[in-house]
Design a protein around this motif. Structure first.
Motif, short mmCIF file in Angstrom:
data_model
loop_
_atom_site.label_atom_id
_atom_site.label_comp_id
_atom_site.label_asym_id
_atom_site.label_seq_id
_atom_site.Cartn_x
_atom_site.Cartn_y
_atom_site.Cartn_z
N GLY A 59 0.77 -1.23 0.00
CA GLY A 59 0.00 0.00 0.00
C GLY A 59 0.81 1.29 0.00
N GLY A 60 2.12 1.18 0.10
CA GLY A 60 2.94 2.38 0.06
C GLY A 60 2.93 3.01 -1.32
N GLY A 61 3.49 4.20 -1.42
CA GLY A 61 3.55 4.88 -2.71
C GLY A 61 3.97 6.32 -2.54
N SER A 62 3.79 7.07 -3.61
CA SER A 62 4.15 8.49 -3.61
C SER A 62 2.89 9.33 -3.69
N VAL A 63 2.78 10.32 -2.81
CA VAL A 63 1.63 11.22 -2.80
C VAL A 63 2.10 12.63 -2.53
N GLN A 64 1.26 13.58 -2.84
CA GLN A 64 1.54 14.97 -2.51
C GLN A 64 1.09 15.27 -1.09
N ALA A 65 1.70 16.28 -0.52
CA ALA A 65 1.31 16.71 0.82
C ALA A 65 -0.19 16.98 0.88
N ASP A 95 -8.31 -6.49 11.29
CA ASP A 95 -9.40 -7.41 11.00
C ASP A 95 -8.91 -8.79 11.45
N ASN A 96 -9.37 -9.22 12.61
CA ASN A 96 -8.88 -10.49 13.15
C ASN A 96 -9.36 -11.69 12.35
N ALA A 97 -10.47 -11.54 11.66
CA ALA A 97 -10.98 -12.65 10.85
C ALA A 97 -10.11 -12.88 9.61
N LYS A 98 -9.46 -11.82 9.15
CA LYS A 98 -8.64 -11.92 7.93
C LYS A 98 -7.15 -11.85 8.22
N ASN A 99 -6.77 -11.73 9.47
CA ASN A 99 -5.36 -11.59 9.85
C ASN A 99 -4.71 -10.42 9.13
N MET A 100 -5.42 -9.29 9.13
CA MET A 100 -4.94 -8.11 8.44
C MET A 100 -4.81 -6.93 9.40
N LEU A 101 -3.81 -6.11 9.14
CA LEU A 101 -3.57 -4.88 9.88
C LEU A 101 -3.56 -3.74 8.88
N TYR A 102 -4.09 -2.57 9.31
CA TYR A 102 -4.18 -1.43 8.41
C TYR A 102 -3.67 -0.16 9.09
N LEU A 103 -3.22 0.77 8.26
CA LEU A 103 -2.89 2.11 8.74
C LEU A 103 -3.43 3.10 7.72
N GLN A 119 7.49 1.54 1.21
CA GLN A 119 7.97 2.92 1.16
C GLN A 119 6.82 3.90 0.98
N VAL A 120 6.84 4.95 1.78
CA VAL A 120 5.89 6.06 1.64
C VAL A 120 6.71 7.33 1.38
N THR A 121 6.38 8.01 0.29
CA THR A 121 7.06 9.25 -0.06
C THR A 121 6.03 10.35 -0.25
N VAL A 122 6.20 11.44 0.49
CA VAL A 122 5.27 12.56 0.44
C VAL A 122 6.02 13.78 -0.07
N SER A 123 5.56 14.32 -1.18
CA SER A 123 6.21 15.48 -1.78
C SER A 123 5.46 16.76 -1.44
N SER A 124 6.21 17.85 -1.36
CA SER A 124 5.59 19.13 -0.99
C SER A 124 5.09 19.87 -2.21
#
Length: 124
Positions: free
Chosen positions: A8-14, A73-81, A119-124
């Motif tokens: 789920g990481g990637g590049s996004v703008q501020a 989600d304990n049923a799917k063994n998944m963690l999210y942010l 990796q998460v990259t945030v550009s200004s």
């Protein structure tokens, strides 16, 4: 064996948003604390957010409060942010982690198992 795989990481703008996911396997997921950490270049790895197993109590670093939401989600063994209102200073490698306890902390030394990071990259 314990496996943690982030995505789920990637590049996004501020000001933008991203949702990280972590697929977990190899341990009693619903009973263990799960957490997100991050590490920017030349900086220490720091705790961002954590969530208890059964009770689901959450803990956040000051930098994440009000902008990030950790969930599981304990049923799917998944963690999210869910990360909103992203800032350039949020740029880092983000790691999923777990420890063999229901009790959570944001201390790196308390965690035994780690994913490979996304990796998460945030550009200004």
């Amino acid at each position: 064996q314990v496996q943690l795989v982030e995505s789920g990481g990637g590049s996004v703008q501020a000001g933008g948003s991203l949702r990280l996911s972590c697929a977990a396997s190899g341990f009693p997921y619903s009973r263990y604390c799960m957490a997100w950490f991050r590490q920017a270049p030349e900086k220490e790895r720091e705790g961002v957010a954590a969530i208890e197993g059964t009770r689901g109590n959450t803990y956040y670093a000051d930098s994440a409060k009000g902008r990030f939401t950790i969930s599981r989600d304990n049923a799917k063994n998944m963690l999210y942010l869910q990360m909103n209102s992203l800032k350039p200073e949020d740029t880092a490698m983000y790691y999923c982690a777990t420890r063999a306890s229901w009790f959570c902390s944001l201390r790196r030394a308390d965690y035994n198992y780690w994913g490979q990071g996304t990796q998460v990259t945030v550009s200004s």
